[in-house]
Design a protein around this motif. Structure first.
Motif, PDB file in Angstrom:
ATOM      1  N   MET A  68       0.878  -1.165   0.000  1.00  0.00           N
ATOM      2  CA  MET A  68       0.000   0.000   0.000  1.00  0.00           C
ATOM      3  C   MET A  68       0.917   1.218   0.000  1.00  0.00           C
ATOM      4  O   MET A  68       1.770   1.350   0.881  1.00  0.00           O
ATOM      5  N   ILE A  69       0.743   2.095  -0.988  1.00  0.00           N
ATOM      6  CA  ILE A  69       1.623   3.247  -1.141  1.00  0.00           C
ATOM      7  C   ILE A  69       0.807   4.519  -0.948  1.00  0.00           C
ATOM      8  O   ILE A  69      -0.239   4.685  -1.566  1.00  0.00           O
ATOM      9  N   SER A  70       1.300   5.398  -0.074  1.00  0.00           N
ATOM     10  CA  SER A  70       0.591   6.648   0.177  1.00  0.00           C
ATOM     11  C   SER A  70       1.594   7.758   0.488  1.00  0.00           C
ATOM     12  O   SER A  70       2.736   7.488   0.846  1.00  0.00           O
ATOM     13  N   ALA A  71       1.144   8.978   0.353  1.00  0.00           N
ATOM     14  CA  ALA A  71       1.978  10.124   0.708  1.00  0.00           C
ATOM     15  C   ALA A  71       1.915  10.321   2.215  1.00  0.00           C
ATOM     16  O   ALA A  71       0.855  10.197   2.818  1.00  0.00           O
ATOM     17  N   VAL A  72       3.055  10.596   2.832  1.00  0.00           N
ATOM     18  CA  VAL A  72       3.112  10.885   4.262  1.00  0.00           C
ATOM     19  C   VAL A  72       3.007  12.393   4.451  1.00  0.00           C
ATOM     20  O   VAL A  72       2.394  12.874   5.373  1.00  0.00           O
ATOM     21  N   SER A  73       3.634  13.104   3.564  1.00  0.00           N
ATOM     22  CA  SER A  73       3.651  14.563   3.594  1.00  0.00           C
ATOM     23  C   SER A  73       3.984  15.024   2.180  1.00  0.00           C
ATOM     24  O   SER A  73       3.964  14.219   1.253  1.00  0.00           O
ATOM     25  N   ASP A  74       4.349  16.275   2.040  1.00  0.00           N
ATOM     26  CA  ASP A  74       4.765  16.730   0.720  1.00  0.00           C
ATOM     27  C   ASP A  74       6.236  16.412   0.464  1.00  0.00           C
ATOM     28  O   ASP A  74       6.807  16.843  -0.517  1.00  0.00           O
ATOM     29  N   ALA A  75       6.842  15.614   1.370  1.00  0.00           N
ATOM     30  CA  ALA A  75       8.255  15.298   1.235  1.00  0.00           C
ATOM     31  C   ALA A  75       8.586  13.812   1.297  1.00  0.00           C
ATOM     32  O   ALA A  75       9.750  13.444   1.226  1.00  0.00           O
ATOM     33  N   ALA A  76       7.558  12.940   1.419  1.00  0.00           N
ATOM     34  CA  ALA A  76       7.864  11.517   1.582  1.00  0.00           C
ATOM     35  C   ALA A  76       6.701  10.615   1.170  1.00  0.00           C
ATOM     36  O   ALA A  76       5.546  11.034   1.154  1.00  0.00           O
ATOM     37  N   LEU A  77       7.063   9.365   0.877  1.00  0.00           N
ATOM     38  CA  LEU A  77       6.096   8.294   0.610  1.00  0.00           C
ATOM     39  C   LEU A  77       6.153   7.300   1.753  1.00  0.00           C
ATOM     40  O   LEU A  77       7.219   7.056   2.326  1.00  0.00           O
ATOM     41  N   ARG A  78       5.023   6.688   2.045  1.00  0.00           N
ATOM     42  CA  ARG A  78       4.970   5.586   3.006  1.00  0.00           C
ATOM     43  C   ARG A  78       4.558   4.348   2.235  1.00  0.00           C
ATOM     44  O   ARG A  78       3.586   4.355   1.492  1.00  0.00           O
ATOM     45  N   ILE A  79       5.312   3.276   2.438  1.00  0.00           N
ATOM     46  CA  ILE A  79       4.980   2.002   1.814  1.00  0.00           C
ATOM     47  C   ILE A  79       4.729   0.996   2.922  1.00  0.00           C
ATOM     48  O   ILE A  79       5.604   0.746   3.751  1.00  0.00           O
ATOM     49  N   ALA A  80       3.516   0.449   2.953  1.00  0.00           N
ATOM     50  CA  ALA A  80       3.158  -0.598   3.904  1.00  0.00           C
ATOM     51  C   ALA A  80       3.269  -1.921   3.153  1.00  0.00           C
ATOM     52  O   ALA A  80       2.518  -2.179   2.215  1.00  0.00           O
ATOM     53  N   TRP A  81       4.235  -2.715   3.551  1.00  0.00           N
ATOM     54  CA  TRP A  81       4.517  -3.968   2.839  1.00  0.00           C
ATOM     55  C   TRP A  81       3.507  -5.040   3.210  1.00  0.00           C
ATOM     56  O   TRP A  81       3.079  -5.153   4.349  1.00  0.00           O
ATOM     57  N   ALA A  82       3.121  -5.848   2.235  1.00  0.00           N
ATOM     58  CA  ALA A  82       2.036  -6.819   2.385  1.00  0.00           C
ATOM     59  C   ALA A  82       2.385  -8.002   3.283  1.00  0.00           C
ATOM     60  O   ALA A  82       1.502  -8.717   3.710  1.00  0.00           O
ATOM     61  N   ASN A  83       3.644  -8.203   3.599  1.00  0.00           N
ATOM     62  CA  ASN A  83       4.017  -9.356   4.416  1.00  0.00           C
ATOM     63  C   ASN A  83       3.842  -9.106   5.908  1.00  0.00           C
ATOM     64  O   ASN A  83       4.342  -9.849   6.731  1.00  0.00           O
TER      65      ASN A  83
END
Length: 112
Positions: A68-83
């Motif tokens: 699951m990929i989402s923006a954390v802020s205007d400076a970063a991405l957050r990736i929640a890994w499926a495992n």
């Protein structure tokens, strides 16, 4: 294309999760295109468990599928890994530094 924009924030204008190819594609505000294999990004998770060393061999395919990929802020991405691994945050500056295209690799090699 300037891959080391000192003092200037790296800003993506388009982020695409290419699920069928297991890639994340970023088009930057200067027109540069970066493709990141999900396995590559997973290996750079900087949490205390993973260490962010870029050791691709440590992970199995199931460790990076369907994040699951989402923006954390205007400076970063957050990736929640499926495992079941908790989320990994990747600043845009860090992602830009990880670009492995031939232009960026040449600039890193020759100090440009």
């Amino acid at each position: 294309m300037d891959t080391e924009r000192q003092g200037d924030k790296c800003c993506p204008v388009e982020i695409t999760h290419l699920k069928e190819f297991e890639f994340l594609r970023i088009v930057w505000d200067d027109g540069h295109l970066s493709d990141y294999p999900l396995a590559y990004l997973r290996s750079y998770c900087a949490c205390s468990v993973c260490g962010g060393r870029g050791d691709h061999s440590r992970f199995e395919r199931k460790d990076f599928l369907m994040p699951m990929i989402s923006a954390v802020s205007d400076a970063a991405l957050r990736i929640a890994w499926a495992n079941g691994h908790h989320s990994s945050d990747y600043s845009f500056t860090f992602l830009r530094s990880l670009c492995s295209c031939h232009v960026c690799q040449a600039k890193k090699m020759f100090g440009g």
